[in-house]
Design an enzyme around this catalytic site. Sequence first.
Site, short mmCIF file in Angstrom:
data_model
loop_
_atom_site.label_atom_id
_atom_site.label_comp_id
_atom_site.label_asym_id
_atom_site.label_seq_id
_atom_site.Cartn_x
_atom_site.Cartn_y
_atom_site.Cartn_z
N GLU A 60 0.82 -1.22 0.00
CA GLU A 60 0.00 0.00 0.00
C GLU A 60 0.85 1.27 0.00
O GLU A 60 0.48 2.26 -0.62
CB GLU A 60 -0.96 0.00 1.19
CG GLU A 60 -2.23 -0.84 0.98
CD GLU A 60 -1.99 -2.33 1.10
OE1 GLU A 60 -0.89 -2.73 1.54
OE2 GLU A 60 -2.91 -3.10 0.73
N PHE A 83 -9.56 -1.84 0.95
CA PHE A 83 -10.48 -1.51 2.04
C PHE A 83 -9.94 -0.25 2.72
O PHE A 83 -8.72 -0.15 2.95
CB PHE A 83 -10.52 -2.64 3.08
CG PHE A 83 -11.31 -3.85 2.67
CD1 PHE A 83 -12.58 -4.10 3.20
CD2 PHE A 83 -10.77 -4.77 1.77
CE1 PHE A 83 -13.29 -5.24 2.82
CE2 PHE A 83 -11.48 -5.90 1.39
CZ PHE A 83 -12.75 -6.14 1.92
N PHE A 86 -7.27 -0.32 5.34
CA PHE A 86 -5.86 -0.51 5.00
C PHE A 86 -5.13 0.83 4.85
O PHE A 86 -3.91 0.86 4.69
CB PHE A 86 -5.68 -1.32 3.70
CG PHE A 86 -6.40 -2.65 3.68
CD1 PHE A 86 -6.92 -3.21 4.84
CD2 PHE A 86 -6.56 -3.33 2.47
CE1 PHE A 86 -7.60 -4.43 4.80
CE2 PHE A 86 -7.23 -4.55 2.43
CZ PHE A 86 -7.76 -5.10 3.60
N HIS A 129 -12.42 -4.57 8.49
CA HIS A 129 -12.79 -4.46 7.08
C HIS A 129 -14.13 -3.75 6.92
O HIS A 129 -14.85 -3.97 5.95
CB HIS A 129 -12.88 -5.85 6.42
CG HIS A 129 -11.55 -6.51 6.23
ND1 HIS A 129 -10.82 -7.03 7.27
CD2 HIS A 129 -10.81 -6.73 5.10
CE1 HIS A 129 -9.70 -7.56 6.80
NE2 HIS A 129 -9.66 -7.38 5.50
#
Lengths: 327, 334
Positions: A60, A83, A86, A129
């Site tokens: 990421e 998501f 994250f 999540h």
Amino acid sequence: MAQLTYRESVSLAIAQAMRKDPKVFFIGEDVGAAGGVFKATVGLLEEFGKDRVMDAPISEQAILGAAMGAAMTGLRPIAEIMFSDFLAVCWDIVANQIAKTRYMSDGQITIPLVIRTANGGGSKFGAQHSQSLENWSMMIPGLKVVAPSSPADVLGLMNTAVNDPDPVIFYEHKSLYASKQELDNTDLSIPFGQANILHEGSDITIIGLALMAQRSKKAAEILKEKHDINAKVLDLRTLVPLDLQTIKKSINETGFAMTVEENPRLCGWGAEISSLITEHCFSNLKGPVTRITTPHVPLPSADILEDNTIPSVDLIVNEVIKKIKGE
Amino acid sequence: MVDISNDDIGEINRLKLWEMMLKLRLVEKKAYDLFLQNLIKGTSHLALGQEAIAGAFGVALQEGDYTFCTYRGHAHTLARGSSIEGVLGELMGRQCGLMKGKGGSMHLTDVDKGVMGSYAIIGAHLTIANGTALASKYNKTKEVSVCFFGDGTTNIGAFHEALNMAKIWDLPIVFVCENNLYMEYTAISDVTAVEHPAADRASAYSLEKIIVDGNDADEMFRTAQAAIQKAREGNGPSLIEAKTYRHSGHSRADPGKYRPDEEVKDWLENKDPITNYRKRLLDYNIDEKVISDIENKIKQEVEEATEISKSSPIPDTKEIFTDVWADGGYEWHN
Ligand SMILES: Cc1ncc(C[n+]2csc(CCOP(=O)(O)OP(=O)(O)O)c2C)c(N)n1
Ligand SMILES: [Mg+2]
């Protein structure tokens, strides 16, 4: 006339932006060949090829760093964080680098990028999540914060986001991906900082965002049909920039204000709205501003637990009745 | 002694390297003096002793190439041709500063010179530098991106994410680890699983293991040129580990007492890149006068720039409210 889902409008909005501007490219995990874990980017790889639709490793920071660096040269990347939860693993890139580099460089560097991410609960995915994290980005100077509640808004706001010269975080609500809308025209443009009135009313102003805006609208319909209460529902659509004028105008007319947030209580976006309302509309208020939020807990997973944590239509209806009827 | 008959670098480049390293050294020393006079506030991280690395890249890079450096980046910024008053003025918080005082010592940026920023959170800029490299590939243009960082940076996740991404996409980028043997106050060997913090990780990303004496300007220049050329020709990224040493502490506040006296002495007396390069220039039969003329010229430039910075006005407080957004302002509601 076409019927489009929120999900389809995401891929269409990206495709439209990429067709118009060769500087736009798209990067994320599982976004190309797989079409995204929410199938919101199906067809993009086929149309635009690997050079413009890039399947990235699970990195990421590297994804957002690359998007930022490319944006610094004038390209217009759209980066996906699968998501929104994250964002925590690349928050340095978002909050320290993307948000602040323009300012620190005294305007030498411009970062026209869009981070789109699946946000919010309703899927019983548990606490890592399912979060609604708009307020994380709202509190950082230098980030624009968008959260569409309908297919039309996805199209119109994504168009604006891609063309905006500043970094935008685009929160797509997971529970809205399947929602549908009839549209005559898909080439839409909706300016940032323009709240949408989802329901007219003069008794109270309910202010929501994304899924909570849609639930507020349903609540307003029930309130009107069954309880003779006319609620005005404002869908903020963008938290930064914020449409303070529309909020003020509406509260000055109705005198009652309620925010409906999907995030936990502390420092949710409604706290800022509530403070602004108190500051700007105090003399026209007929009572305190009410904030509906999730309780201050991580989101639980089981059906009954999650459903009772996220504000429901019934909860909004009941809170409005209490407020108006003083019960 | 050197083999004069076989000189791949040549006098012109040698004198450029000499001038460049001197400039970096003398500006850093001036920055230190200005601290002591309390004309520079905040923190600052000097690259004294590490000049050959930024200097060699400064000479080897072309206009239009992108560089990214860390909070220890005064030298790397100057090496791209940024003005001395732009750097010192920024450190002093003056209007003549590169960012008019909005960034400070740790964030020097000069986009016109390809200085795409100095980054103060360890690791981030490796990922961002991939982005300018990606843009060059996307646009099919020939710029090279270079990213400087320290040995300590090889232990943060972003380093590994960035190397992997650069390799899988064959980006035109050169990663330069300046191994000065210490992170902040801790020896890198105490906290790293491998002996060569960058080079020993290279194979994990299918990169060549490159270790170079970062205090030898000629070796640095050769290594820089090769990696830059490789990137420019579309042959992908390189990771260079340059062995070096910082002469001063980590930052302004640090006397550097955690380093053995013998070690410090050895690096300062025997391995100083500038003292040694002066000797080499003489070995190559370069006239002493040519060498000292350059020294005098740079000294004068630094003095002049210092005066310009000192007399530059402090920024208007209106600057606080500019350039959060591309429209120049900071408003967040209508
Ligand atoms: C993410 C992060 N962690 C810690 C720090 C504090 N810090 C600043 S510099 C530094 C040491 C970095 O060492 P190295 O990469 O070797 O660079 P050097 O200072 O030696 O040039 C540390 C730990 C930071 N800035 N960012
Ligand atoms: Mg170090």
